[in-house]
Design a protein around this motif. Structure first.
Motif, short mmCIF file in Angstrom:
data_model
loop_
_atom_site.label_atom_id
_atom_site.label_comp_id
_atom_site.label_asym_id
_atom_site.label_seq_id
_atom_site.Cartn_x
_atom_site.Cartn_y
_atom_site.Cartn_z
N PHE A 268 15.59 10.78 -1.54
CA PHE A 268 15.66 10.24 -0.18
C PHE A 268 16.44 8.93 -0.14
O PHE A 268 17.15 8.65 0.83
CB PHE A 268 14.25 10.04 0.37
N ARG A 269 16.32 8.13 -1.21
CA ARG A 269 17.10 6.90 -1.27
C ARG A 269 18.58 7.21 -1.47
O ARG A 269 19.45 6.53 -0.91
CB ARG A 269 16.60 5.99 -2.41
N VAL A 270 18.86 8.23 -2.28
CA VAL A 270 20.26 8.63 -2.48
C VAL A 270 20.86 9.05 -1.15
O VAL A 270 21.98 8.65 -0.79
CB VAL A 270 20.35 9.77 -3.51
N ASP A 271 20.13 9.88 -0.40
CA ASP A 271 20.61 10.31 0.92
C ASP A 271 20.84 9.11 1.83
O ASP A 271 21.84 9.04 2.55
CB ASP A 271 19.60 11.26 1.54
N ASN A 272 19.92 8.16 1.77
CA ASN A 272 20.01 6.95 2.59
C ASN A 272 21.29 6.17 2.28
O ASN A 272 22.01 5.73 3.19
CB ASN A 272 18.78 6.09 2.36
N PHE A 273 21.60 5.99 0.99
CA PHE A 273 22.78 5.24 0.61
C PHE A 273 24.06 6.01 0.91
O PHE A 273 25.09 5.42 1.26
CB PHE A 273 22.72 4.86 -0.87
N LEU A 274 24.02 7.34 0.76
CA LEU A 274 25.20 8.15 1.07
C LEU A 274 25.57 8.04 2.54
O LEU A 274 26.74 8.16 2.92
CB LEU A 274 24.95 9.61 0.71
N ARG A 275 24.57 7.81 3.38
CA ARG A 275 24.81 7.67 4.82
C ARG A 275 25.12 6.23 5.22
O ARG A 275 25.13 5.89 6.40
CB ARG A 275 23.59 8.17 5.61
N GLY A 276 25.34 5.36 4.22
CA GLY A 276 25.62 3.96 4.52
C GLY A 276 24.38 3.23 5.00
O GLY A 276 24.44 2.41 5.91
#
Length: 325
Positions: free
Chosen positions: A74-82
């Motif tokens: 979920f953190r990876v997804d968060n960072f990928l979305r800026g």
């Protein structure tokens, strides 16, 4: 700890650099951490009847790592979305709670493993060396209860910061008036680094001194005891110092950020990226298992031996050894 504060005349924009650097690093850490921790769970569960104190603490260290591995995508997804959180405030709180619990529990159980080795070497006749598996499980339960209780404020506070149509999920955000729970979170973040660090250094020095005074520092078991604690100290400092170092620096610069805007901005970015070191802890913990438990060590050796590529000698105590050496 984070560097974000109220925005005055210094705009701290970290998301572009963070979004480009962190996701691939976190994905690699996840791919490295999962196999080692899954293997450790298999080995320890397979030999559960022969557990002793240190294996109980190591197993709980694995559990704390899995809290991180379950939360990390979920953190990876968060960072990928800026840094645009799309999962809502409730899951933001739970996610940050699990990440914080992982950090605290990892530190606590790493310290417990070091103390177990300390008492076995420095105070071999102390009654604490003879506690049962049930009593060790009770200590582990107490550690979990304390860690969870200290992190409960993360579940009670609104952590999703919505600004300019962007939702940021941060445990330390742009609080103009931080609540008591957030202050407690800050305090725990600092306390859980410096106190265990002092204890770990104490254990290392005492073990080395005692073994040297007994002329056992050249003995194989004595060397293993020293290496075990030194590996724990090394992993601890390498994984957790970057975040505490940049976090405290950012807090100091926050009070002077109108004067040192560029320095504050740089430190904020360094702090945001330092979490990669924190998450790396879960990938490096299997190294601690190798040094701390002959169960895990012998399983790795026998696995490598079966490949035929390399032949390693198993521990003289055998693969069913409890892991106290």
């Amino acid at each position: 700890m984070t560097a974000e504060g109220t925005k005055l005349h210094c705009d701290v924009s970290t998301h572009n650099l963070v979004a480009s650097v962190l996701p691939p690093v976190l994905i690699i850490e996840m791919l490295l951490g999962l196999p080692g921790n899954i293997m450790a769970i298999y080995v320890f569960c397979k030999n559960m009847p022969s557990w002793r104190t240190n294996v109980t603490f190591l197993f709980n260290l694995i559990l704390s790592d899995f809290l991180l591995l379950l939360s990390l995508p979920f953190r990876v997804d968060n960072f990928l979305r800026g840094e645009k959180w799309i999962f809502g405030d409730a899951w933001c709180r739970i996610n940050l709670f699990m990440l914080a619990v992982n950090r605290s529990a990892s530190i606590a159980f790493m310290t417990a493993v070091a103390f177990d080795r300390y008492f076995k070497v420095v105070h071999p006749h102390h009654k604490i060396n003879h506690i049962s598996s049930r009593q060790a499980a009770g200590v582990a339960t107490f550690i979990w209860a304390a860690v969870i209780a200290l992190r409960i404020p993360l579940l009670a506070n609104h952590l999703l910061n919505t600004d300019n149509n962007s939702s940021k999920c941060r445990s330390f955000s742009n609080y103009k008036s931080p609540s008591l729970g957030i202050h407690l979170h800050n305090g725990v973040f600092i306390f859980e680094f410096f106190v265990p660090l002092i204890l770990l250094i104490f254990c290392s020095v005492r073990i080395a001194c005692i073994l040297r005074s007994r002329q056992m520092d050249k003995d194989k078991r004595g060397q293993r005891a020293i290496r075990t604690v030194l590996v724990i100290v090394g992993v601890f400092v390498f994984c957790f110092f970057p975040s505490i170092g940049t976090g405290l620096t950012a807090l100091f610069l926050k009070t002077l950020k109108e004067k040192y805007c560029n320095a504050y901005n740089l430190t904020s970015q360094l702090f945001a990226m330092s979490i990669a070191f924190t998450y790396l802890n879960s990938a490096l913990d299997p190294v601690i298992y190798c040094f701390s438990s002959s169960l895990f060590r012998n399983y790795l050796r026998s696995t490598l031996n079966r490949t035929g590529v390399i032949q390693l000698q198993l521990s003289r105590r055998g693969s069913t050894y409890s892991g106290s050496d």
